[in-house]
Design a protein around this motif. Sequence first.
Motif, mmCIF file in Angstrom:
data_model
loop_
_atom_site.group_PDB
_atom_site.id
_atom_site.type_symbol
_atom_site.label_atom_id
_atom_site.label_comp_id
_atom_site.label_asym_id
_atom_site.label_seq_id
_atom_site.Cartn_x
_atom_site.Cartn_y
_atom_site.Cartn_z
ATOM 1 N N ASN A 12 0.854 -1.172 0.000
ATOM 2 C CA ASN A 12 0.000 0.000 0.000
ATOM 3 C C ASN A 12 0.898 1.232 0.000
ATOM 4 O O ASN A 12 1.838 1.307 0.791
ATOM 5 C CB ASN A 12 -0.866 -0.047 1.262
ATOM 6 C CG ASN A 12 -1.918 1.006 1.297
ATOM 7 O OD1 ASN A 12 -1.600 2.185 1.333
ATOM 8 N ND2 ASN A 12 -3.170 0.593 1.313
ATOM 9 N N ALA A 13 0.614 2.184 -0.882
ATOM 10 C CA ALA A 13 1.421 3.401 -0.998
ATOM 11 C C ALA A 13 0.728 4.568 -0.307
ATOM 12 O O ALA A 13 -0.346 4.996 -0.733
ATOM 13 C CB ALA A 13 1.668 3.742 -2.468
ATOM 14 N N ILE A 14 1.344 5.065 0.752
ATOM 15 C CA ILE A 14 0.886 6.289 1.404
ATOM 16 C C ILE A 14 1.739 7.400 0.798
ATOM 17 O O ILE A 14 2.939 7.498 1.070
ATOM 18 C CB ILE A 14 1.077 6.226 2.936
ATOM 19 C CG1 ILE A 14 0.459 4.955 3.526
ATOM 20 C CG2 ILE A 14 0.543 7.498 3.585
ATOM 21 C CD1 ILE A 14 -1.012 4.772 3.282
ATOM 22 N N VAL A 15 1.122 8.208 -0.057
ATOM 23 C CA VAL A 15 1.849 9.217 -0.827
ATOM 24 C C VAL A 15 1.355 10.597 -0.400
ATOM 25 O O VAL A 15 0.161 10.889 -0.503
ATOM 26 C CB VAL A 15 1.634 9.020 -2.345
ATOM 27 C CG1 VAL A 15 2.485 9.997 -3.141
ATOM 28 C CG2 VAL A 15 1.942 7.578 -2.749
ATOM 29 N N ILE A 16 2.283 11.422 0.067
ATOM 30 C CA ILE A 16 1.946 12.762 0.551
ATOM 31 C C ILE A 16 2.819 13.766 -0.201
ATOM 32 O O ILE A 16 4.045 13.636 -0.213
ATOM 33 C CB ILE A 16 2.180 12.867 2.073
ATOM 34 C CG1 ILE A 16 1.391 11.766 2.800
ATOM 35 C CG2 ILE A 16 1.800 14.254 2.584
ATOM 36 C CD1 ILE A 16 1.758 11.590 4.258
ATOM 37 N N ASN A 17 2.178 14.755 -0.828
ATOM 38 C CA ASN A 17 2.945 15.736 -1.603
ATOM 39 C C ASN A 17 3.475 16.858 -0.701
ATOM 40 O O ASN A 17 3.220 16.878 0.510
ATOM 41 C CB ASN A 17 2.128 16.272 -2.790
ATOM 42 C CG ASN A 17 0.921 17.092 -2.375
ATOM 43 O OD1 ASN A 17 0.811 17.589 -1.247
ATOM 44 N ND2 ASN A 17 -0.021 17.250 -3.303
ATOM 45 N N PHE A 89 3.662 1.376 2.971
ATOM 46 C CA PHE A 89 4.878 2.127 2.675
ATOM 47 C C PHE A 89 4.583 3.616 2.592
ATOM 48 O O PHE A 89 3.585 4.023 1.989
ATOM 49 C CB PHE A 89 5.460 1.704 1.323
ATOM 50 C CG PHE A 89 6.163 0.381 1.332
ATOM 51 C CD1 PHE A 89 7.513 0.301 1.642
ATOM 52 C CD2 PHE A 89 5.487 -0.777 1.012
ATOM 53 C CE1 PHE A 89 8.176 -0.912 1.637
ATOM 54 C CE2 PHE A 89 6.135 -2.005 0.999
ATOM 55 C CZ PHE A 89 7.482 -2.070 1.315
ATOM 56 N N LEU A 90 5.467 4.423 3.158
ATOM 57 C CA LEU A 90 5.444 5.859 2.925
ATOM 58 C C LEU A 90 6.260 6.099 1.662
ATOM 59 O O LEU A 90 7.411 5.656 1.562
ATOM 60 C CB LEU A 90 6.059 6.611 4.103
ATOM 61 C CG LEU A 90 6.089 8.130 3.984
ATOM 62 C CD1 LEU A 90 4.670 8.694 3.878
ATOM 63 C CD2 LEU A 90 6.818 8.734 5.178
ATOM 64 N N VAL A 91 5.647 6.753 0.674
ATOM 65 C CA VAL A 91 6.288 6.959 -0.622
ATOM 66 C C VAL A 91 6.319 8.451 -0.941
ATOM 67 O O VAL A 91 5.293 9.131 -0.858
ATOM 68 C CB VAL A 91 5.539 6.196 -1.743
ATOM 69 C CG1 VAL A 91 6.172 6.461 -3.096
ATOM 70 C CG2 VAL A 91 5.505 4.703 -1.450
ATOM 71 N N LYS A 92 7.492 8.937 -1.304
ATOM 72 C CA LYS A 92 7.645 10.329 -1.733
ATOM 73 C C LYS A 92 7.333 10.407 -3.224
ATOM 74 O O LYS A 92 7.920 9.671 -4.020
ATOM 75 C CB LYS A 92 9.079 10.790 -1.482
ATOM 76 C CG LYS A 92 9.371 12.185 -1.980
ATOM 77 C CD LYS A 92 10.830 12.533 -1.770
ATOM 78 C CE LYS A 92 11.141 13.894 -2.350
ATOM 79 N NZ LYS A 92 12.560 14.230 -2.190
ATOM 80 N N PRO A 93 6.413 11.299 -3.620
ATOM 81 C CA PRO A 93 6.134 11.421 -5.050
ATOM 82 C C PRO A 93 7.284 12.132 -5.768
ATOM 83 O O PRO A 93 7.744 13.179 -5.319
ATOM 84 C CB PRO A 93 4.854 12.254 -5.095
ATOM 85 C CG PRO A 93 4.872 13.055 -3.833
ATOM 86 C CD PRO A 93 5.592 12.207 -2.814
ATOM 87 N N LEU A 94 7.747 11.553 -6.860
ATOM 88 C CA LEU A 94 8.769 12.198 -7.688
ATOM 89 C C LEU A 94 8.118 13.025 -8.783
ATOM 90 O O LEU A 94 8.747 13.910 -9.361
ATOM 91 C CB LEU A 94 9.707 11.144 -8.287
ATOM 92 C CG LEU A 94 10.469 10.299 -7.264
ATOM 93 C CD1 LEU A 94 11.329 9.257 -7.968
ATOM 94 C CD2 LEU A 94 11.309 11.175 -6.345
#
Length: 160
Positions: A12-17, A89-94
Motif C-alpha cells: 500500500n502506498a501512502i503518498v503525501i505531496n 509504505f510511505l512513498v515520496k512522489p517524484l
Amino acid sequence: MMARDKVWLGVNAIVINDAGEWLLLKKQYSGMRGMWSTPAGFIDNGETADQAVIRELYEETGIKGEVQGVIGLRSGVINNEISDNMILFLVKPLTTDITIQFPNDEIEVVAWRTPEAILQDKTVSPMIHHLLQEKSEAITLTSTESPGAHFNYTHYHLFT
C-alpha cells in the motif's frame, strides 16, 4: 492475475505531496469499491515489496515515487481461511501529475486530498483515518546486503 492461494501479501502506498495532500483513489472493484483508499496491490513473483509498491503506484496513478520507509502492517483473516496481509509504505512522489485516464477498468477517480477533507469524509477508508491520526514514524531501508549466498537472493532489502 496469478493465483494467490490462501496467504495474500500486498503493498500500500501512502503518498503525501509537498503541500501535505494525500494521494487517494476509488477502485472499481473489491471491498473498497466506492471508497477512497490508497494505491495498493499484490506483490508479483520476482519483485521485492518495495519494488511492488512503486509499480502499483505508477500503474494506478501514473505517478512515480520513491520509498521512504515502512509505516505499518495490516494483517487479517478473511472467513477464517485467507490470511490477508499488507505492508504500508510511505512513498515520496517524484512526480505529482496524475497521468492515467480514468475511469478505467480498475480506477474510478484519483485525486490529491487534504488531511482535513479526508478526516471529514466518511467514504474514506477507516485505515487512512487511523494513519492520519497516528502519524507513525517510518522504518527505513538499511541494508541490501544478502545474509548469505546460500539463500540465493537476487534482491534483498532489509527495513529497520
